[in-house]
Write a protein that holds these residues in place. Structure first.
Motif, PDB file in Angstrom:
ATOM      1  N   LYS A   1       7.579  -1.270  -5.672  1.00  0.00           N
ATOM      2  CA  LYS A   1       5.808  -1.562  -6.183  1.00  0.00           C
ATOM      3  C   LYS A   1       5.356  -2.878  -6.481  1.00  0.00           C
ATOM      4  CE  LYS A   1       2.200  -1.391  -8.376  1.00  0.00           C
ATOM      5  NZ  LYS A   1       0.988   0.022  -9.353  1.00  0.00           N
TER       6      LYS A   1
ATOM      7  N   ALA B   1       0.873  -1.663   0.131  1.00  0.00           N
ATOM      8  CA  ALA B   1       0.591   0.089  -0.036  1.00  0.00           C
ATOM      9  C   ALA B   1       0.695   1.335   0.240  1.00  0.00           C
ATOM     10  CB  ALA B   1      -0.986   0.541   1.266  1.00  0.00           C
ATOM     11  N   PHE B   2       2.052   0.674   1.054  1.00  0.00           N
ATOM     12  CA  PHE B   2       2.839   2.836   0.824  1.00  0.00           C
ATOM     13  C   PHE B   2       3.110   2.541  -1.005  1.00  0.00           C
ATOM     14  CE2 PHE B   2       2.985   1.790   5.833  1.00  0.00           C
ATOM     15  CZ  PHE B   2       2.294   3.520   5.647  1.00  0.00           C
ATOM     16  N   SER B   3       4.040   1.685  -0.871  1.00  0.00           N
ATOM     17  CA  SER B   3       4.695   1.814  -2.616  1.00  0.00           C
ATOM     18  C   SER B   3       4.162   2.304  -3.289  1.00  0.00           C
ATOM     19  CB  SER B   3       5.456  -0.021  -2.520  1.00  0.00           C
ATOM     20  OG  SER B   3       3.678  -0.704  -3.167  1.00  0.00           O
ATOM     21  N   ILE B   4       2.609   1.821  -3.635  1.00  0.00           N
ATOM     22  CA  ILE B   4       1.316   2.732  -4.928  1.00  0.00           C
ATOM     23  C   ILE B   4       1.475   3.824  -4.357  1.00  0.00           C
ATOM     24  CG2 ILE B   4      -1.183   2.852  -4.940  1.00  0.00           C
ATOM     25  CD1 ILE B   4      -0.944   0.173  -4.384  1.00  0.00           C
ATOM     26  N   GLU B   5       0.851   4.393  -3.072  1.00  0.00           N
ATOM     27  CA  GLU B   5       1.659   5.933  -2.592  1.00  0.00           C
ATOM     28  C   GLU B   5       2.691   6.739  -3.130  1.00  0.00           C
ATOM     29  OE1 GLU B   5       0.719   8.782   1.327  1.00  0.00           O
ATOM     30  OE2 GLU B   5       0.964   6.611   1.274  1.00  0.00           O
ATOM     31  N   THR B   6       3.997   5.773  -3.211  1.00  0.00           N
ATOM     32  CA  THR B   6       5.213   6.526  -3.217  1.00  0.00           C
ATOM     33  C   THR B   6       5.119   6.694  -4.747  1.00  0.00           C
ATOM     34  OG1 THR B   6       5.764   5.453  -1.353  1.00  0.00           O
ATOM     35  CG2 THR B   6       7.521   5.962  -2.759  1.00  0.00           C
TER      36      THR B   6
ATOM     37  N   THR C   1       2.596   7.428  -6.819  1.00  0.00           N
ATOM     38  CA  THR C   1       1.949   8.053  -7.176  1.00  0.00           C
ATOM     39  C   THR C   1       2.218   9.459  -7.141  1.00  0.00           C
ATOM     40  OG1 THR C   1      -0.647   7.000  -5.977  1.00  0.00           O
ATOM     41  CG2 THR C   1      -0.710   8.964  -7.068  1.00  0.00           C
ATOM     42  N   LEU C   2       3.396   9.850  -5.976  1.00  0.00           N
ATOM     43  CA  LEU C   2       3.793  11.499  -5.909  1.00  0.00           C
ATOM     44  C   LEU C   2       4.710  11.463  -6.218  1.00  0.00           C
ATOM     45  CD1 LEU C   2       3.488  11.038  -1.887  1.00  0.00           C
ATOM     46  CD2 LEU C   2       2.223  12.174  -2.884  1.00  0.00           C
TER      47      LEU C   2
END
Length: 495
Positions: A453, A409-414, A416-417
């Motif tokens: 990811k 989940a953190f990798s998806i957010e990373t 995107t940013l």
């Protein structure tokens, strides 16, 4: 062997047509071609034949005998004068048929029929042909075997439990091989998708260099910036080479776990479909631990081994006990001078008896009994340790799955940013508000985020397979067919 070749051709044809390899195809190849599975299957087949052989003492046994002989009987002086011969020649003939049967209760039955005839071959005598026919039935009742259990019946049960243990070892080997193939497949898919990222970045960097060199030629940008892009392109080319090497290595590992022979060709590209899990926080460790106790084939095998050892112990105890056998026998025979139409009409004999025996000392049996008791304790410890290990394995795999899902989940957010940051830096570069180095660094961070990811997706898929394997749910058995739980390997819904 022909079947394996046909299966391999079908597998390669299916993957060639689709130009991709699915997890289902990889597992099917493993179940059909993997040497460890085939070897275990042959062991299970041999064990099944051995358990069938343990029924041998309870088979009907038919035996026949035929005997021909020639006899010469000297005559005394009076008989010599009477018959005008020195001796009498006869040819006795014996024909016998016996059928025996041991029941699983220990009762033994023996039925015998026989005919004995003797023909006088002396021409001077006029004595008729003599014959004797009989039929008898004998039944043995082992009292202690009826109260407890006879050794042959116990040996048959031991063979059945041993066969179950080996069959469960075969299933456990299949689940282990399927698990290993799943791990190698996810590694192969991750290597493939990483290579796609490296190639895409190499392509974008090459295009960026081409565009920037045009600006340098027009004097709009310094040449030093172009050198930075060239250096970054060299890094990207190295990553592509490394990615291709990893893909080939992972492909070889997958092919080996699939049991495929080496033919000099690479595997087709993997199907880009990753596993996913819903609501990981609802996974109950205790429920999965209980499933492991009930479903894991290594635990089932150890349970069968314990039952087999318990039976061996009972058999050793039986040897220490006395024997008390009660038997009855009935015999009907015809002993007339001629073969009667009713061969059981002339004589009837009934017999009954008791035989008692008990071991005295019996040091060998005592030693065997003590060894069996120790062996039972050892196997009980093995089972307890296997369950203890399974509990920790399940708890560890569920925790690993939960943590990997959080990391994913953190990798998806990373991703995107960093994608948003890259878009901003590229726009700023066009406006002269940013440098090439800023764009390169941001793109490098974006690439690393994409690779991370993919690695997190692989770890989630591997952890999911680990949960299924540790809980004993990675394969299903329907009759003689073994199949993988593919839907669970791709998605574990805990609702």
């Amino acid at each position: 062997m022909v079947f394996k070749l046909i299966l391999l051709l079908v597998l390669m044809a299916s993957t060639t047509c689709a130009d991709e390899l699915s997890l289902e195809q990889a597992i099917e190849s493993t179940l059909q071609l993997q040497a460890d599975i085939i070897y275990s299957k042959l062991s299970a087949e041999a064990s099944r034949k051995a358990s069938e052989g343990a029924r041998g003492p309870f088979d009907h046994i038919l035996s026949t005998n035929v005997e021909f002989s020639s006899a010469q009987t000297p005559l005394d002086e009076i008989e010599q004068q009477l018959y005008n011969r020195d001796l009498i020649k006869t040819e006795p003939q014996t024909y016998g048929l016996t059928l025996t049967k041991l029941t699983r209760s220990g009762i033994g039955i023996e039925t015998t029929a026989s005919v004995i005839s003797s023909n006088d071959i002396s021409p001077a005598l006029t004595q008729p042909r003599e014959a004797s026919s009989s039929i008898s039935v004998a039944i043995n009742f082992p009292i202690f075997d009826l109260i407890m259990e006879n050794t042959n019946t116990t040996n048959e049960k031991i063979a059945i439990e041993s066969n179950k243990a080996i069959i469960n070892n075969y299933f456990f080997q299949a689940s282990t091989s399927v698990y290993q193939t799943a791990l190698n497949y996810w590694a192969y898919l991750a290597a493939y998708e990483r290579l796609l990222i490296y190639k895409d970045n190499e392509k974008n960097t090459r295009k960026m260099l081409s565009d920037f060199e045009k600006l340098v030629a027009n004097g709009e940008r310094p040449k030093a910036d172009a050198n930075q892009i060239k250096a970054n392109l060299a890094v990207k080319l190295g990553q592509v080479v490394s990615g291709e090497k990893d893909l080939m290595t992972m492909g070889c590992e997958l092919a080996k776990s699939m049991g495929m022979p080496y033919d000099g060709t690479n595997l087709p590209r993997p199907k880009s479909l990753w596993a996913h899990v819903q609501d990981p926080d609802t996974l109950e460790v205790d429920d999965f631990v209980q499933r492991a106790f009930e479903h894991r084939y290594d635990i089932k095998s150890l349970e069968s081994v314990i039952r087999s050892t318990e039976l061996m112990l009972e058999s050793s105890k039986r040897i220490m006990k006395p024997d008390l056998n009660f038997y009855v026998k009935a015999n009907y025979s015809d002993k007339g001078p001629h073969v009667s139409e009713d061969v059981i009409d002339n004589a009837k004999t009934y017999t009954a008896g008791v035989v008692f025996s008990t071991p005295l000392g019996n040091s060998s049996a005592k030693s065997d009994l003590a060894q069996k008791e120790i062996a039972l304790r050892q196997r009980a410890l093995n089972l307890a340790n296997a369950k203890r290990k399974a509990s920790y394995d399940v708890a560890s795999s569920i925790n690993e799955l939960t943590q990997n899902l959080k990391a994913y989940a953190f990798s998806i957010e990373t991703v995107t940013l960093y994608k948003e940051s890259l878009d901003v830096e590229e726009k700023k570069l066009k406006l002269g508000m940013s440098t090439v180095l800023d764009v390169i660094n941001t793109r490098e961070n974006y690439q690393n985020a994409l690779v991370a990811k993919i690695e997190n997706m692989r770890q989630v898929a591997v952890a999911l397979a680990g949960v299924l394997y540790d809980a004993g749910d990675i394969i299903s058995i329907e009759g003689d067919r073994i199949s993988a739980n593919l839907s669970a390997l791709y998605s574990l819904s805990t609702n």
